[in-house]
Enzyme design. Structure first.
Site, PDB file in Angstrom:
ATOM      1  N   SER A 232      -6.883  -0.270  -2.404  1.00  0.00           N
ATOM      2  CA  SER A 232      -5.706   0.532  -2.916  1.00  0.00           C
ATOM      3  C   SER A 232      -5.103   1.484  -1.799  1.00  0.00           C
ATOM      4  O   SER A 232      -5.129   1.311  -0.554  1.00  0.00           O
ATOM      5  CB  SER A 232      -6.043   1.050  -4.130  1.00  0.00           C
ATOM      6  OG  SER A 232      -4.741   1.672  -4.714  1.00  0.00           O
ATOM      7  N   ASP A 326      -1.453  -8.347  -8.838  1.00  0.00           N
ATOM      8  CA  ASP A 326      -1.614  -7.088  -8.590  1.00  0.00           C
ATOM      9  C   ASP A 326      -0.096  -6.467  -9.018  1.00  0.00           C
ATOM     10  O   ASP A 326       0.926  -6.708  -8.578  1.00  0.00           O
ATOM     11  CB  ASP A 326      -1.688  -6.475  -7.386  1.00  0.00           C
ATOM     12  CG  ASP A 326      -1.990  -5.202  -6.925  1.00  0.00           C
ATOM     13  OD1 ASP A 326      -1.920  -4.400  -7.994  1.00  0.00           O
ATOM     14  OD2 ASP A 326      -2.498  -4.801  -5.864  1.00  0.00           O
ATOM     15  N   HIS A 360      -5.526  -5.316  -9.770  1.00  0.00           N
ATOM     16  CA  HIS A 360      -5.431  -4.258  -8.789  1.00  0.00           C
ATOM     17  C   HIS A 360      -6.866  -4.142  -8.616  1.00  0.00           C
ATOM     18  O   HIS A 360      -7.108  -3.961  -7.563  1.00  0.00           O
ATOM     19  CB  HIS A 360      -4.669  -3.407  -9.287  1.00  0.00           C
ATOM     20  CG  HIS A 360      -4.576  -2.125  -8.071  1.00  0.00           C
ATOM     21  ND1 HIS A 360      -3.998  -2.405  -6.842  1.00  0.00           N
ATOM     22  CD2 HIS A 360      -4.943  -0.941  -7.837  1.00  0.00           C
ATOM     23  CE1 HIS A 360      -4.111  -1.728  -6.030  1.00  0.00           C
ATOM     24  NE2 HIS A 360      -4.832  -0.413  -6.613  1.00  0.00           N
TER      25      HIS A 360
END
Length: 412
Positions: A232, A326, A360
């Site tokens: 991330s 995602d 994600h």
């Protein structure tokens, strides 16, 4: 029938490392009897996670989840680890929190009668993070804050810096589990931990440079180059470290962006501003969650180029792992753009792995899937995308690929 004959077995042992598979078996049932299997864990925040599945005993009165299909519940079909990856939080938008890896995560398993709902047998799986003899060393060295994990054995071992998400403070599960595989891993915090600011006005790449130097100095670390694993927001930091700092040989970026995001990044006299989001691209889902997948624009456009990380300067190997579903941002687009930049500069030093239907947070194997949660940069709950089963399979596959990648590029 006498319940005392009913046994629930967790094989090979009730104790195992978190990333390991176990076999759940029920013996001593009436042949063809229907039972419900339930799993439950309570995380460090007190959030309860639960899963359940219906099974039918075979003619010998056995249920072996390795072979028997679930007939309904949290998942269907043959899913050996379904009772783990399908664990869902009772409090919506919760991600499993594990602060202290010195203690195991306890997963309670119960067998209930399909007719009466009565508990027939129960057992607890202790899912540990550290092998015996591993050292966990809190680090407060200069500005650096984190925890160093050193595996047992003679060494020296390849060294890896583990960076977690924006607002992730310090997260130890992945770092400790990776150290079990024969790496010295530094779980590095960069915001909101001990004396680190909660909302920094800027991030200094020198801080991360100090961390790299610290890790390379450790007697248990074999050089010359070290690895980085990031997910991330911290993926951009990993790319920046790879581009500007020396001594990095292998970088894993999981669902990252190839531009700097959220906070300005400073290095010496260079400033990389965050990529400005396009607010009109933010959507609200039917369930009222924020969907920020398309909030970040194309970083290669002229007006956004100042935010682009110059990865063409990097001399390390890259592994980009991306989830096609995602919803935190368009990871596939960013990874493909990063790969194209490297290729355009004559570098084939990268691999892109894509996972359809994964969301994600690609975590370590058997970590419960997180479909939505609070986003520190957005200030509200957002949708993260993915489907539980596909996401779980992606986590298993990526974990093997990460180990292979680091072994092949750090172990020479």
């Amino acid at each position: 029938m006498a319940y005392s004959q009913i046994r629930l077995k967790i094989l090979p042992s009730v104790r195992c490392l978190f990333d390991k598979m176990v076999q759940i078996k029920v013996e001593g049932l009436t042949p063809h009897k229907q039972v419900q299997l339930r799993s439950k864990l309570v995380d460090d925040r007190g959030v309860i996670f639960k899963a359940s599945a219906l099974y039918k005993a075979d003619e010998t009165g056995q249920v072996d989840v390795y072979r028997a299909p679930s007939l309904g519940g949290s998942y269907t079909e043959v899913e050996p680890m379904g009772l783990f990856w399908a664990l869902a939080p009772e409090t919506p938008h919760s991600k499993l929190l594990k602060k202290n890896v010195l203690s195991p995560t306890l997963v309670d398993i119960e067998v209930l009668s399909g007719e009466t709902g009565e508990v027939l047998a129960s057992e607890t799986n202790e899912r540990q993070y550290m092998t015996e003899g591993m050292k966990r060393i809190p680090v407060q060295e200069g500005r650096i804050r984190g925890v160093l994990f050193v595996p047992p054995g003679k060494g020296p071992f390849p060294g890896v810096v583990d960076l977690y998400t924006f607002g992730g403070r310090l997260t130890e599960p992945r770092a400790s589990l990776l150290a079990n595989k024969g790496f010295v891993v530094l779980a590095l915090a960069y915001t909101d931990y001990q004396d680190l600011p909660k909302r920094p006005k800027k991030l200094d790449l020198e801080y991360f440079e100090e961390a790299v130097s610290y890790l390379r100095r450790q007697p248990e670390v074999k050089g010359p180059g070290i690895g980085i694993i990031a997910i991330s927001h911290s993926g951009g930091l990993a790319l920046s470290m790879s581009s500007f700092l020396s001594g990095i040989s292998a970088t894993v970026c999981i669902n990252s962006c190839n531009a700097n995001t959220v906070i300005p990044l400073h290095y010496k006299d260079i400033v990389i501003p965050p990529l400005p989001p396009v607010m009109k691209n933010i959507k609200i889902t039917e369930s009222g969650l924020v969907d920020i997948r398309d909030a970040l624009p194309d970083p290669s456009l002229e007006k956004n180029r100042a935010s682009l990380i110059p990865i063409e300067r990097a001399s390390c190997q890259f592994l980009f792992a991306v989830s096609e579903d995602d919803h935190n941002w368009n990871s596939v687009f960013f990874a493909k753009q990063a790969a194209a930049t490297l290729r355009n500069h004559g570098k084939e030093s990268f691999k892109v792995v894509t996972y359809p239907k994964a969301g994600h947070f690609l975590e370590v194997p058997h970590m419960p899937y997180c479909s939505s949660g609070f986003h520190g940069a957005v200030g509200s709950d957002v949708v993260f995308g993915g489907e539980p089963k596909a996401h779980s399979e992606a986590q298993l596959d990526l974990w093997e690929k990460v180990q292979e990648f680091f072994k092949s590029h750090l172990d020479n």
